[in-house]
Design an enzyme around this catalytic site. Sequence first.
Site, PDB file in Angstrom:
ATOM      1  N   TYR A 142       0.813  -1.223   0.000  1.00 60.70           N
ATOM      2  CA  TYR A 142       0.000   0.000   0.000  1.00 60.70           C
ATOM      3  C   TYR A 142       0.843   1.268   0.000  1.00 60.70           C
ATOM      4  CZ  TYR A 142      -3.953  -3.045   1.013  1.00 60.70           C
ATOM      5  OH  TYR A 142      -4.909  -4.027   0.945  1.00 60.70           O
ATOM      6  N   LYS A 192       4.006 -15.382   1.555  1.00 63.74           N
ATOM      7  CA  LYS A 192       3.921 -16.070   0.256  1.00 63.74           C
ATOM      8  C   LYS A 192       5.359 -16.309  -0.189  1.00 63.74           C
ATOM      9  CE  LYS A 192       1.580 -17.535  -3.338  1.00 63.74           C
ATOM     10  NZ  LYS A 192       0.906 -18.840  -3.271  1.00 63.74           N
ATOM     11  N   ASP A 224      -2.307 -18.407   0.872  1.00 69.27           N
ATOM     12  CA  ASP A 224      -3.416 -19.139   0.246  1.00 69.27           C
ATOM     13  C   ASP A 224      -3.887 -20.270   1.161  1.00 69.27           C
ATOM     14  OD1 ASP A 224      -0.831 -19.866  -0.334  1.00 69.27           O
ATOM     15  OD2 ASP A 224      -1.165 -20.349  -2.430  1.00 69.27           O
ATOM     16  N   ASP A 248      -4.919  -7.315   5.381  1.00 66.79           N
ATOM     17  CA  ASP A 248      -6.185  -6.693   5.006  1.00 66.79           C
ATOM     18  C   ASP A 248      -7.177  -7.767   4.558  1.00 66.79           C
ATOM     19  OD1 ASP A 248      -8.071  -4.841   4.376  1.00 66.79           O
ATOM     20  OD2 ASP A 248      -7.006  -3.941   2.691  1.00 66.79           O
ATOM     21  N   ASP A 252     -10.660  -9.395   6.778  1.00 67.21           N
ATOM     22  CA  ASP A 252     -12.047  -9.321   6.300  1.00 67.21           C
ATOM     23  C   ASP A 252     -12.646 -10.722   6.218  1.00 67.21           C
ATOM     24  OD1 ASP A 252     -12.046  -6.581   6.130  1.00 67.21           O
ATOM     25  OD2 ASP A 252     -13.028  -6.551   4.165  1.00 67.21           O
TER      26      ASP A 252
END
Length: 365
Positions: A142, A192, A224, A248, A252
Amino acid sequence: MKQYKLLVLPGDGIGPEIIDEGLKLIQQIEKSEQISFVITKELVGGSAIDEYGEAIKDETIAIAKQSDAVLWGAVGGPKWDNPSASVRPEQGLLKIRSELNLWANLRPVKIWGELINSSSIKKEKLMNVDILVIRELISGAYFGKPQERRIHNGKREAVDTIYYNEDQIANIAHLGFKLARKRKGKLHSVDKANVLESSRLWREVVHEIQQQYIDVDFQDILVDAATMHLIRQPSDFDVMIASNLFGDIITDEASMLSGSLGMLPSASLSDISESGIGVGLYEPIHGSAPDIAGQGIANPIAMFLCIAMLFRYSLNLENIAIKIESSVAKVIEAGLRTQDIAEDSKDAVSTKQMANAIIEQYTMI
Ligand code: NAD
């Protein structure tokens, strides 16, 4: 009497509705406990764009820096949604996070037993779910540069950059291990590393830090696999640490375990020590919910739990945090439900009714 400075930023949509109820709780706390607040209120997000042409004023950031804590409602909405607009509501949030150096975002996800039927996940999977996700907040995808659109060989292309340095990763790792020690003693580090260089550095640094916390049950998990496992067996998780982008997304996802975004608070923190945590920004994880704004039906519980976190971390007043959380628990046990968590919407109560019940409960504990 101890006095604290609080900056309140209601924002857009349901932000002002839930902040108003939160301020009533704070007024009650001032009456019941030996503390008082000097409260400053400012516009942010879309409402600040309409008034000042920018999503947050520099003066507002300056007030935040002088405050003990910042309470944030939510920003955004269809009115300001043009993706090519040069000023966007979310810029206000990114700017304050970066200016206050709020590098750690704590998002607890707890399943309230009585609300187990509000979740779309099978009941038996939700038993004992109590997760704390710690998301790195001011670096990664970000904030990395370059972040731009450009034309190459006559075609549009875009680039984002995932940047991390070892200190940023070490800070998150230390916090994760320390908080895991205070909870069930388990930590998952999400990355990852099979594909991304930034994740390989993340993993390397986390492993170095782990040597100082060998009592914590530690595991790496690819992002994942983490998203699958969060649905398959969420109770396996205790504390999770993740980069900005992965954090993030998984928070959620984790929020849906609880059935409603309207139940989940978050704390964004800058300075973390044994004696408490400096200026913090507290915000529900939900957005401005334009679909229900102005109807008086938003769930205020995420905001109330944010205020509990504010007392816990920024003011180091754990007893008040626990009182707020117990008041919420009692009201849920008593069966009060806003529309988002009601099994039958005709039984749902309004934002104000839910808030009043929690505040009344607070006075009885
Ligand atoms: P949202 O969280 O606003 O809403 C998603 C769904 O959850 C909606 O159906 C909404 O009604 C419901 N919901 C959310 N909070 C609720 C509450 N307290 N009580 C009852 N129901 C609730 O997400 P969205 O619709 O994707 O985003 C709307 C706007 O909010 C967008 O402009 C987005 O950019 C912004 N946003 C802001 C923040 C922030 O300020 N921190 C965070 C996320 C999204």
